[in-house]
Design a protein around this motif. Structure first.
Motif, PDB file in Angstrom:
ATOM      1  N   ALA A 125      -2.579  -6.594  -0.362  1.00  0.00           N
ATOM      2  CA  ALA A 125      -3.919  -6.126  -0.581  1.00  0.00           C
ATOM      3  C   ALA A 125      -4.233  -4.676  -0.040  1.00  0.00           C
ATOM      4  O   ALA A 125      -4.242  -4.596   1.368  1.00  0.00           O
ATOM      5  CB  ALA A 125      -4.682  -7.152   0.841  1.00  0.00           C
ATOM      6  N   LEU A 164      -6.061  -1.718   0.673  1.00  0.00           N
ATOM      7  CA  LEU A 164      -7.506  -1.784   0.972  1.00  0.00           C
ATOM      8  C   LEU A 164      -8.003  -0.145   0.499  1.00  0.00           C
ATOM      9  O   LEU A 164      -9.163   0.033   0.708  1.00  0.00           O
ATOM     10  CB  LEU A 164      -7.957  -1.909   2.108  1.00  0.00           C
ATOM     11  CG  LEU A 164      -7.473  -3.300   2.835  1.00  0.00           C
ATOM     12  CD1 LEU A 164      -8.192  -3.746   4.329  1.00  0.00           C
ATOM     13  CD2 LEU A 164      -8.159  -4.265   1.940  1.00  0.00           C
ATOM     14  N   ASP A 190      -7.168   1.246  -2.102  1.00  0.00           N
ATOM     15  CA  ASP A 190      -7.537   1.121  -3.461  1.00  0.00           C
ATOM     16  C   ASP A 190      -8.884   0.371  -3.598  1.00  0.00           C
ATOM     17  O   ASP A 190      -9.536   0.427  -4.493  1.00  0.00           O
ATOM     18  CB  ASP A 190      -6.600   0.652  -4.454  1.00  0.00           C
ATOM     19  CG  ASP A 190      -5.034   1.245  -4.142  1.00  0.00           C
ATOM     20  OD1 ASP A 190      -5.351   2.659  -3.613  1.00  0.00           O
ATOM     21  OD2 ASP A 190      -4.024   0.901  -4.463  1.00  0.00           O
ATOM     22  N   HIS A 191      -9.006  -0.695  -2.867  1.00  0.00           N
ATOM     23  CA  HIS A 191     -10.092  -1.884  -3.167  1.00  0.00           C
ATOM     24  C   HIS A 191     -10.561  -2.181  -1.719  1.00  0.00           C
ATOM     25  O   HIS A 191     -10.509  -3.301  -1.201  1.00  0.00           O
ATOM     26  CB  HIS A 191      -9.372  -3.176  -3.609  1.00  0.00           C
ATOM     27  CG  HIS A 191      -8.654  -2.879  -4.906  1.00  0.00           C
ATOM     28  ND1 HIS A 191      -9.311  -2.602  -6.130  1.00  0.00           N
ATOM     29  CD2 HIS A 191      -7.283  -2.752  -5.211  1.00  0.00           C
ATOM     30  CE1 HIS A 191      -8.492  -2.477  -7.132  1.00  0.00           C
ATOM     31  NE2 HIS A 191      -7.129  -2.706  -6.748  1.00  0.00           N
ATOM     32  N   SER A 210     -13.075  -3.386  -0.725  1.00  0.00           N
ATOM     33  CA  SER A 210     -13.936  -4.330  -0.820  1.00  0.00           C
ATOM     34  C   SER A 210     -12.925  -5.785  -0.524  1.00  0.00           C
ATOM     35  O   SER A 210     -13.655  -6.897  -0.242  1.00  0.00           O
ATOM     36  CB  SER A 210     -14.941  -4.835  -2.076  1.00  0.00           C
ATOM     37  OG  SER A 210     -14.049  -4.999  -3.177  1.00  0.00           O
ATOM     38  N   TRP A 211     -11.935  -5.671  -0.717  1.00  0.00           N
ATOM     39  CA  TRP A 211     -11.229  -6.906  -0.492  1.00  0.00           C
ATOM     40  C   TRP A 211     -10.893  -7.140   0.962  1.00  0.00           C
ATOM     41  O   TRP A 211     -10.460  -8.368   1.112  1.00  0.00           O
ATOM     42  CB  TRP A 211      -9.536  -6.595  -1.012  1.00  0.00           C
ATOM     43  CG  TRP A 211      -9.439  -6.448  -2.598  1.00  0.00           C
ATOM     44  CD1 TRP A 211     -10.655  -6.349  -3.364  1.00  0.00           C
ATOM     45  CD2 TRP A 211      -8.199  -6.489  -3.438  1.00  0.00           C
ATOM     46  NE1 TRP A 211     -10.161  -6.461  -4.797  1.00  0.00           N
ATOM     47  CE2 TRP A 211      -8.757  -6.430  -4.773  1.00  0.00           C
ATOM     48  CE3 TRP A 211      -7.113  -6.400  -3.139  1.00  0.00           C
ATOM     49  CZ2 TRP A 211      -7.906  -6.331  -5.765  1.00  0.00           C
ATOM     50  CZ3 TRP A 211      -6.157  -6.316  -4.206  1.00  0.00           C
ATOM     51  CH2 TRP A 211      -6.482  -6.281  -5.465  1.00  0.00           C
ATOM     52  N   GLU A 212     -11.156  -6.350   1.928  1.00  0.00           N
ATOM     53  CA  GLU A 212     -11.242  -6.947   3.362  1.00  0.00           C
ATOM     54  C   GLU A 212     -12.062  -8.055   3.649  1.00  0.00           C
ATOM     55  O   GLU A 212     -11.438  -9.014   4.180  1.00  0.00           O
ATOM     56  CB  GLU A 212     -11.749  -5.606   4.059  1.00  0.00           C
ATOM     57  CG  GLU A 212     -11.600  -6.147   5.558  1.00  0.00           C
ATOM     58  CD  GLU A 212     -12.367  -4.913   6.300  1.00  0.00           C
ATOM     59  OE1 GLU A 212     -12.579  -5.492   7.790  1.00  0.00           O
ATOM     60  OE2 GLU A 212     -12.590  -3.914   6.104  1.00  0.00           O
ATOM     61  N   ARG A 241     -12.886 -10.330   1.401  1.00  0.00           N
ATOM     62  CA  ARG A 241     -12.344 -11.279   0.500  1.00  0.00           C
ATOM     63  C   ARG A 241     -10.889 -12.002   1.329  1.00  0.00           C
ATOM     64  O   ARG A 241     -10.861 -13.142   1.335  1.00  0.00           O
ATOM     65  CB  ARG A 241     -11.895 -10.823  -0.629  1.00  0.00           C
ATOM     66  CG  ARG A 241     -11.068 -11.875  -1.500  1.00  0.00           C
ATOM     67  CD  ARG A 241     -12.093 -12.883  -1.897  1.00  0.00           C
ATOM     68  NE  ARG A 241     -11.196 -14.112  -2.518  1.00  0.00           N
ATOM     69  CZ  ARG A 241     -11.577 -15.494  -2.137  1.00  0.00           C
ATOM     70  NH1 ARG A 241     -12.311 -15.699  -1.206  1.00  0.00           N
ATOM     71  NH2 ARG A 241     -10.738 -16.139  -2.862  1.00  0.00           N
ATOM     72  N   ARG A 293      -2.038   4.338  -2.882  1.00  0.00           N
ATOM     73  CA  ARG A 293      -1.232   4.119  -3.988  1.00  0.00           C
ATOM     74  C   ARG A 293       0.049   5.369  -3.935  1.00  0.00           C
ATOM     75  O   ARG A 293      -0.211   6.294  -4.194  1.00  0.00           O
ATOM     76  CB  ARG A 293      -1.581   3.737  -5.224  1.00  0.00           C
ATOM     77  CG  ARG A 293      -0.740   3.448  -6.541  1.00  0.00           C
ATOM     78  CD  ARG A 293      -1.614   3.458  -7.698  1.00  0.00           C
ATOM     79  NE  ARG A 293      -2.762   2.506  -7.745  1.00  0.00           N
ATOM     80  CZ  ARG A 293      -2.683   1.133  -7.967  1.00  0.00           C
ATOM     81  NH1 ARG A 293      -1.718   0.584  -8.197  1.00  0.00           N
ATOM     82  NH2 ARG A 293      -3.799   0.537  -7.790  1.00  0.00           N
TER      83      ARG A 293
END
Length: 752
Positions: free
Chosen positions: A475, A477, A479-480, A482-484, A486, A653
């Motif tokens: 996961a 975070l 890069d994304h 909002s995944w936290e 999720r 990344r």
């Protein structure tokens, strides 16, 4: 006058007392042989400057660089000056590495623009930049119009030796340069038998010493290094072969199978069939325990592969034969967990009052934090023989712990213990006891041959039926972001299905306490909002000097109690600083289903067995090693329900540590991961050298690169020692072993 070099000769005889004293103080070297075997770590060609962007933090380094500029300025708060040196490497650009000298009068005169020099010192982080402060340095000839001798020196490779803060590489080179002309190297006996040397096409020993220390070109030293790689492998494997032979000579009390006794009763009640691998190893262990010399066996296997059942069957065999078994675990949580799982497996077979009784035996726990009355009861049970199985932590090693007849020692996660601790437990037996070492950390074959070479190695590769697959995802975070949210929504989904969740953090989280959260750049402790939220805590690996805060258990617990997705769930903490009763109580509550989310440190890494736990969230996962991540995720999916592991990271990344996380997510094969881990990390770490603060004990060998060579050397050593256990006909090899076995390497060899 050249002297025949007795390798055991004191170094002071040839280089003088003052030099020898300095060498012994800083390098722990006292003999001619040890000095000759202080081999260069690498070689520098003057035309190939050091890549300054890849220097590791907090390590002693030796670099070759060209001076671009030197500027001197007064200090602001005290008298004196600071000289800042700007250097460059092959890129031609000024380096971001800062070199500073305080009151560096000599540096001001010598380090002029264009000068070629070697610098040696510890790389630190200052003001966000890698730095060398007051490094040692030496100027190198670099003028193409120099005199003939200088021209020769200018093209010769520069050997870089292991260095310390007070003894840089070139000081070792100076000692070697003084030593070699005083020796008649042609008279040094070759420790490698002639037939083997011919088969391996090894360079003559005298030539190898010259070429390893004083190569004329960059093409000269590789063959010398290959000769010493094989020589080191043969010495190491011969020493281990001698230990195996010595073990076979020892007398042990045979513990044969007793038909119709406790082991048979246990097998009849076992609710599942052993795997083929378990049965094969159980049969092998049973034969070895029944023999009259001590078993020395390493059992390695994946998390959940069934090592505990193998160990329990061995312990029951010893109990049936009138002996006792000691089970040594690295932590109190794990010791208690083993007690509970073994009692659950035995049922009323673990409640018997008499040692070797026909139906049952007693199983007791002994830890340092037990109440006095309970501890006294366990001590009496062990000393009287009432307890057939004693499970404990380091408390088992105490002087007041005695056994009636200790016949078997089981050591769980041997890498957590030193040889002295293992030997203390052995000394509590009248005769050398049998030894079964277990590890869930997968070890590549050549590492096992090197690290545990005095043990016979068995592997459990087949998982028992009922173990569900574990899926692992990264996961990222950065890069994304909002995944936290999720991640925590996914946790709530598992809880709503009646399952439980682990959340693992790299820290506990007290201000300024050992293992506490990091302070921010202003010196204030990081707030819970920044230190615990994985979307903000974007630490990289410990080695890269990133000082941003990372997730701590105490802050994460408080934060998760405010997360809307987890509203109404039961969230508790578990870490090593809790007292024993609280730790055991929390684990018992989690095991009973009374806690939905357990936020913990790696105290749950090994042996914790809660079948209802199906999700593990590892925060700042890049702070853990690959094998450790593999161990941690093995805590879920143990009850027939599919397991899920989320590796949460804030790294960008392309960061090198992201590769480790991707590798863990790509496979559940621990042996594949162990090999990749070995390739990505320094071998000294894999081999456990950080336990003692030293290197791995290997000078020239790489356990992956030299895999085939090590296997050939092991076969040669086994044959040599089998025919000549005392090495009476191989005096040079015996001397090589004595030279090789420094105190550090003795401990390295004994670590099995």
């Amino acid at each position: 006058m050249r002297e025949y070099p007795d390798l055991a000769l004191q170094l002071s005889r040839l280089v003088g007392a003052a030099t020898a004293k300095a060498v012994e103080k800083h390098l722990e070297i006292s003999t001619v042989g040890q000095m000759l075997h202080q081999f260069p770590r690498r070689y520098l060609a003057r035309g190939e400057l050091t890549d300054l962007d890849k220097l590791p933090l907090d390590e002693e380094v030796t670099i070759l660089a060209r001076v671009v500029d030197l500027a001197t300025r007064p200090m602001q708060r005290r008298k004196g000056t600071i000289s800042d040196v700007v250097i460059t490497d092959n890129s031609g650009r000024p380096s971001g590495l800062k070199i500073s000298f305080f009151n560096g009068w000599k540096a001001q005169k010598e380090l002029r623009p264009g000068v070629l020099a070697m610098f040696s010192g510890r790389v630190t982080l200052y003001g966000g930049h890698k730095s060398l402060t007051n490094p040692d340095y030496v100027l190198l000839p670099d003028d193409p119009l120099a005199e003939h001798e200088a021209e020769i020196q200018a093209v010769k490779p520069v050997p870089v030796y292991p260095a310390t803060a007070k003894f840089p590489s070139w000081k070792t080179q100076d000692v070697i340069t003084a030593l070699l002309p005083a020796l008649d190297l042609g008279k040094v006996p070759d420790p490698v038998p002639a037939a083997i040397a011919a088969r391996e096409k090894l360079m003559p020993l005298w030539e190898a010493y010259e070429q390893i220390h004083r190569p004329a070109t960059m093409e000269d030293w590789p063959r010398a290094r290959q000769r010493f790689r094989y020589q080191e492998a043969l010495a190491l494997q011969a020493a281990l072969a001698q230990k195996r032979v010595e073990a076979l000579r020892q007398d042990a009390t045979a513990r044969p199978l007793v038909p119709g006794a406790l082991l048979d009763a246990f097998d009849a009640r076992l609710p599942y069939a052993l795997t083929g691998g378990q049965q094969e190893i159980c049969d092998l262990v049973a034969r070895e325990i029944a023999a009259g010399h001590p078993m020395h066996r390493l059992l390695q296997g994946e998390v959940g592969s069934g090592k505990t059942v193998v160990a329990l069957r061995a312990m029951l065999q010893v109990v049936d034969a009138g002996g006792q078994a000691a089970f040594l675990a690295p932590t109190e949580v794990l010791a208690a967990q083993h007690l509970n799982s073994i009692l659950a497996l035995l049922g009323d077979l673990g409640q018997g009052p008499l040692l070797g009784g026909p139906d049952a035996t007693n199983v007791v726990l002994l830890t340092g934090s037990m109440p006095a009355a309970a501890r006294k009861k366990s001590l009496l049970a062990a000393a009287s023989g009432e307890a057939g199985i004693v499970i404990g932590t380091h408390a088992l090693l105490s002087d007041n712990v005695q056994f009636a007849d200790l016949g078997l020692i089981v050591v769980d996660e041997q890498h957590r213990f030193g040889v002295e601790q293992r030997d203390v437990l052995r000394s509590k037996a009248a005769k050398p006891p049998h030894l079964l070492v277990m590890t869930a950390t997968p070890i590549p074959r050549t590492v096992a041959m090197t690290m545990f070479g005095d043990l016979e190695v068995s592997e459990l590769t087949e998982l028992p039926k009922g173990r569900a697959p574990i899926t692992t995802h990264v996961a990222p975070l950065a890069d994304h972001p909002s995944w936290e949210s999720r991640v925590w929504e996914r946790a709530r989904e598992e809880i709503d299905e009646g399952r439980q969740v682990y959340v693992v953090c790299p820290k506990i989280g007290d201000d300024d306490a050992p293992g506490g959260r990091a302070a921010d750049s202003g010196g204030r402790a990081a707030s819970p909002a920044s230190a615990s939220r994985p979307g903000v805590s974007t630490d990289s690996t410990p080695d890269d000097g990133d000082d941003r805060p990372m997730a701590g258990v105490l802050d994460v617990v408080q934060y998760l109690r405010t997360v809307p997705a987890l509203a109404g769930t039961r969230i508790e903490a578990l870490h090593g600083r809790l007292d024993s009763a609280d730790k055991q109580g929390t684990m018992a509550q989690f095991a009973a289903g009374g806690i939905d989310v357990l936020v913990a440190t790696t105290v749950i890494e090994v042996g914790v067995d809660v079948h209802n736990a199906t999700l593990m969230v590892i925060l700042d996962a890049d702070r853990f090693g690959m094998s450790q991540l593999h161990q941690l995720r093995g805590r879920v999916g143990r009850g027939g329900h599919p397991g899920l592991c989320l590796l949460v990271t804030g790294l960008e990344r392309g960061h090198p540590s992201r590769k480790r996380l991707d590798a863990v997510a790509a496979t559940t094969d621990g042996f594949v991961l162990a090999r990749e881990d070995l390739e990505l990390r320094r071998e000294g770490d894999i081999l456990g050298a950080r336990q003692s603060g030293g290197r791995s004990g290997l000078r020239m060998l790489s356990v992956l690169r030299d895999e085939a060579l090590i296997e050939r050397a092991r076969a040669d050593a086994t044959q040599i020692v089998g025919a000549d256990p005392e090495l009476k006909e191989h005096a040079a090899l015996k001397l090589e072993i004595d030279t090789y076995l420094t105190e550090r390497n003795e401990a390295f060899l004994e670590r099995g």
